[in-house]
Design a protein around this motif. Structure first.
Motif, PDB file in Angstrom:
ATOM      1  N   GLU A 172       0.849  -1.193   0.000  1.00 20.08           N
ATOM      2  CA  GLU A 172       0.000   0.000   0.000  1.00 20.08           C
ATOM      3  C   GLU A 172       0.885   1.244   0.000  1.00 20.08           C
ATOM      4  OE1 GLU A 172      -4.149   1.254   2.098  1.00 20.08           O
ATOM      5  OE2 GLU A 172      -2.558   0.603   3.449  1.00 20.08           O
ATOM      6  N   VAL A 173       0.653   2.115  -0.981  1.00 17.70           N
ATOM      7  CA  VAL A 173       1.426   3.359  -1.126  1.00 17.70           C
ATOM      8  C   VAL A 173       0.466   4.526  -0.922  1.00 17.70           C
ATOM      9  CG1 VAL A 173       2.937   4.732  -2.591  1.00 17.70           C
ATOM     10  CG2 VAL A 173       2.949   2.225  -2.790  1.00 17.70           C
ATOM     11  N   PHE A 174       0.599   5.194   0.200  1.00 18.01           N
ATOM     12  CA  PHE A 174      -0.283   6.321   0.517  1.00 18.01           C
ATOM     13  C   PHE A 174       0.368   7.618   0.041  1.00 18.01           C
ATOM     14  CE2 PHE A 174      -1.817   9.224   4.163  1.00 18.01           C
ATOM     15  CZ  PHE A 174      -2.830   9.753   3.372  1.00 18.01           C
ATOM     16  N   VAL A 175      -0.259   8.242  -0.948  1.00 17.25           N
ATOM     17  CA  VAL A 175       0.218   9.538  -1.430  1.00 17.25           C
ATOM     18  C   VAL A 175      -0.479  10.602  -0.586  1.00 17.25           C
ATOM     19  CG1 VAL A 175       0.493  11.053  -3.427  1.00 17.25           C
ATOM     20  CG2 VAL A 175       0.544   8.565  -3.734  1.00 17.25           C
ATOM     21  N   ASP A 176       0.258  11.105   0.384  1.00 18.74           N
ATOM     22  CA  ASP A 176      -0.293  11.965   1.437  1.00 18.74           C
ATOM     23  C   ASP A 176      -0.173  13.431   1.018  1.00 18.74           C
ATOM     24  OD1 ASP A 176      -1.215  13.068   3.757  1.00 18.74           O
ATOM     25  OD2 ASP A 176       0.435  12.372   5.020  1.00 18.74           O
ATOM     26  N   THR A 177      -1.243  13.931   0.434  1.00 17.33           N
ATOM     27  CA  THR A 177      -1.312  15.328   0.004  1.00 17.33           C
ATOM     28  C   THR A 177      -2.526  15.966   0.663  1.00 17.33           C
ATOM     29  OG1 THR A 177      -0.373  14.726  -2.145  1.00 17.33           O
ATOM     30  CG2 THR A 177      -1.435  16.876  -1.991  1.00 17.33           C
ATOM     31  N   PRO A 178      -2.356  17.098   1.360  1.00 16.12           N
ATOM     32  CA  PRO A 178      -3.490  17.729   2.045  1.00 16.12           C
ATOM     33  C   PRO A 178      -4.618  18.097   1.073  1.00 16.12           C
ATOM     34  CG  PRO A 178      -1.404  18.707   2.744  1.00 16.12           C
ATOM     35  CD  PRO A 178      -1.097  17.831   1.574  1.00 16.12           C
ATOM     36  N   LEU A 179      -5.848  18.016   1.579  1.00 16.74           N
ATOM     37  CA  LEU A 179      -7.021  18.327   0.755  1.00 16.74           C
ATOM     38  C   LEU A 179      -6.922  19.717   0.143  1.00 16.74           C
ATOM     39  CD1 LEU A 179      -9.880  17.707  -0.293  1.00 16.74           C
ATOM     40  CD2 LEU A 179     -10.767  18.540   1.900  1.00 16.74           C
ATOM     41  N   ILE A 190       4.276   2.119   2.425  1.00 18.52           N
ATOM     42  CA  ILE A 190       5.034   3.291   1.981  1.00 18.52           C
ATOM     43  C   ILE A 190       4.144   4.529   2.115  1.00 18.52           C
ATOM     44  CG2 ILE A 190       6.229   4.411   0.043  1.00 18.52           C
ATOM     45  CD1 ILE A 190       6.726   1.603  -1.116  1.00 18.52           C
ATOM     46  N   ILE A 191       4.703   5.599   2.679  1.00 20.13           N
ATOM     47  CA  ILE A 191       4.008   6.891   2.729  1.00 20.13           C
ATOM     48  C   ILE A 191       4.804   7.891   1.898  1.00 20.13           C
ATOM     49  CG2 ILE A 191       3.214   8.797   4.170  1.00 20.13           C
ATOM     50  CD1 ILE A 191       2.982   6.826   6.498  1.00 20.13           C
ATOM     51  N   ILE A 192       4.139   8.497   0.939  1.00 19.17           N
ATOM     52  CA  ILE A 192       4.758   9.565   0.154  1.00 19.17           C
ATOM     53  C   ILE A 192       4.190  10.892   0.645  1.00 19.17           C
ATOM     54  CG2 ILE A 192       5.100  10.546  -2.146  1.00 19.17           C
ATOM     55  CD1 ILE A 192       6.389   7.798  -1.850  1.00 19.17           C
ATOM     56  N   ASP A 193       4.938  11.582   1.465  1.00 17.59           N
ATOM     57  CA  ASP A 193       4.532  12.906   1.945  1.00 17.59           C
ATOM     58  C   ASP A 193       4.946  13.912   0.872  1.00 17.59           C
ATOM     59  OD1 ASP A 193       4.219  15.367   3.157  1.00 17.59           O
ATOM     60  OD2 ASP A 193       5.065  14.759   5.079  1.00 17.59           O
ATOM     61  N   THR A 194       3.966  14.397   0.117  1.00 22.40           N
ATOM     62  CA  THR A 194       4.301  15.253  -1.030  1.00 22.40           C
ATOM     63  C   THR A 194       4.789  16.638  -0.617  1.00 22.40           C
ATOM     64  OG1 THR A 194       1.954  15.869  -1.257  1.00 22.40           O
ATOM     65  CG2 THR A 194       2.753  14.023  -2.594  1.00 22.40           C
ATOM     66  N   LYS A 195       4.741  16.943   0.682  1.00 23.53           N
ATOM     67  CA  LYS A 195       5.367  18.183   1.155  1.00 23.53           C
ATOM     68  C   LYS A 195       6.877  18.002   1.244  1.00 23.53           C
ATOM     69  CE  LYS A 195       3.002  18.665   5.014  1.00 23.53           C
ATOM     70  NZ  LYS A 195       2.083  17.501   4.973  1.00 23.53           N
ATOM     71  N   LYS A 196       7.325  16.742   1.357  1.00 21.01           N
ATOM     72  CA  LYS A 196       8.757  16.446   1.503  1.00 21.01           C
ATOM     73  C   LYS A 196       9.378  15.903   0.223  1.00 21.01           C
ATOM     74  CE  LYS A 196       8.371  15.183   6.424  1.00 21.01           C
ATOM     75  NZ  LYS A 196       8.556  14.076   7.404  1.00 21.01           N
ATOM     76  N   TYR A 197       8.592  15.142  -0.543  1.00 20.87           N
ATOM     77  CA  TYR A 197       9.143  14.428  -1.697  1.00 20.87           C
ATOM     78  C   TYR A 197       8.562  14.955  -3.003  1.00 20.87           C
ATOM     79  CZ  TYR A 197      10.607  10.955   1.773  1.00 20.87           C
ATOM     80  OH  TYR A 197      11.178  10.322   2.852  1.00 20.87           O
ATOM     81  N   ASP A 198       9.438  15.208  -3.968  1.00 27.38           N
ATOM     82  CA  ASP A 198       8.957  15.520  -5.313  1.00 27.38           C
ATOM     83  C   ASP A 198       8.766  14.199  -6.063  1.00 27.38           C
ATOM     84  OD1 ASP A 198      11.508  14.653  -5.990  1.00 27.38           O
ATOM     85  OD2 ASP A 198      12.228  16.627  -6.611  1.00 27.38           O
ATOM     86  N   ILE A 199       8.438  14.277  -7.344  1.00 28.76           N
ATOM     87  CA  ILE A 199       8.142  13.062  -8.108  1.00 28.76           C
ATOM     88  C   ILE A 199       9.338  12.124  -8.160  1.00 28.76           C
ATOM     89  CG2 ILE A 199       7.500  12.168 -10.391  1.00 28.76           C
ATOM     90  CD1 ILE A 199       5.970  14.822 -10.798  1.00 28.76           C
ATOM     91  N   ILE A 200      10.518  12.669  -8.466  1.00 28.54           N
ATOM     92  CA  ILE A 200      11.715  11.842  -8.635  1.00 28.54           C
ATOM     93  C   ILE A 200      12.117  11.166  -7.325  1.00 28.54           C
ATOM     94  CG2 ILE A 200      14.146  11.816  -9.316  1.00 28.54           C
ATOM     95  CD1 ILE A 200      12.101  12.295 -11.587  1.00 28.54           C
ATOM     96  N   SER A 201      12.086  11.907  -6.229  1.00 32.15           N
ATOM     97  CA  SER A 201      12.467  11.314  -4.942  1.00 32.15           C
ATOM     98  C   SER A 201      11.412  10.315  -4.468  1.00 32.15           C
ATOM     99  CB  SER A 201      12.704  12.399  -3.884  1.00 32.15           C
ATOM    100  OG  SER A 201      11.562  13.210  -3.712  1.00 32.15           O
TER     101      SER A 201
END
Length: 199
Positions: A125-132, A170-181
């Motif tokens: 499970e990959v959670f793309v964590d982007t605020p509403l 896996i958590i992708i915090d989009t405030k910390k990670y861009d697409i490449i990272s």
């Protein structure tokens, strides 16, 4: 099911995985509309393909043109949507394919059912964590604007809930990670868990 008997294949999943030098799995991307699921999933598949791995991307909008085109967005239809995708993904795993799915899949119960169908060992499970508020600001398809104006009903995050994953792999915090990272983070996970180059 009565009068239907499973017919075993002579070629096994392990046979298929060996010639691909990879293990079949499902990377199940979940997150709000506009969170970046499809963008990251596409880039991930592109990078894995460049590395000569066998992949397939099942994207929510694309699947609605065929396999689930008869389903709407009610809670019941969403459940059936996830069930069908899970069964298809399970077949891809058996084929030894690294399968990437990008679906809002807003309900914990449905994602856990997907995990059950596909198999816990095969499910990431990959959670793309982007605020509403960020998703609303992006609004790449103009859907939030329509939902806020009452033109779309049962829209996740507006008048239908999104249940955050409790313990995603896996958590992708989009405030910390861009697409490449983000892609690098996922590929590192696949390597560490021996889904790639496992012989």
């Amino acid at each position: 099911m009565k009068n239907i008997v499973w017919h075993p294949n002579k070629v096994t999943r392990n046979d298929r995985e060996k010639i691909k030098n990879q293990k079949g799995c499902v990377l199940w991307f979940t997150g709000l509309s506009g969170s970046g699921k499809s963008t990251i999933a596409n880039e991930l598949e592109y990078e894995l393909n460049k590395m000569r791995y066998h992949t397939y991307l099942l994207d929510g909008d694309n699947i609605r043109h065929g396999l689930i085109k008869n389903l709407g967005f009610s809670d019941l239809d969403r459940k059936e949507n996830i069930r069908r995708i899970s069964e298809v993904a399970k077949l891809f795993v058996d084929a030894g394919i690294i399968t990437i799915t990008a679906f809002i899949s807003p309900f914990i119960e449905d994602r856990e059912k997907a995990r059950e169908i596909i198999g816990t060992k095969n499910f990431i499970e990959v959670f793309v964590d982007t605020p509403l508020e960020v998703c609303i600001q992006r609004d790449p398809k103009g859907l939030y604007k329509k939902a806020l104006n009452g033109e779309i009903k049962n829209f996740t995050g507006i008048d239908s809930p999104y249940e955050r994953p409790l313990s995603p792999e896996i958590i992708i915090d989009t405030k910390k990670y861009d697409i490449i990272s983000s892609v690098s983070l996922i590929i590192d996970y696949l390597k560490n868990k021996k889904y790639l180059d496992f012989r």
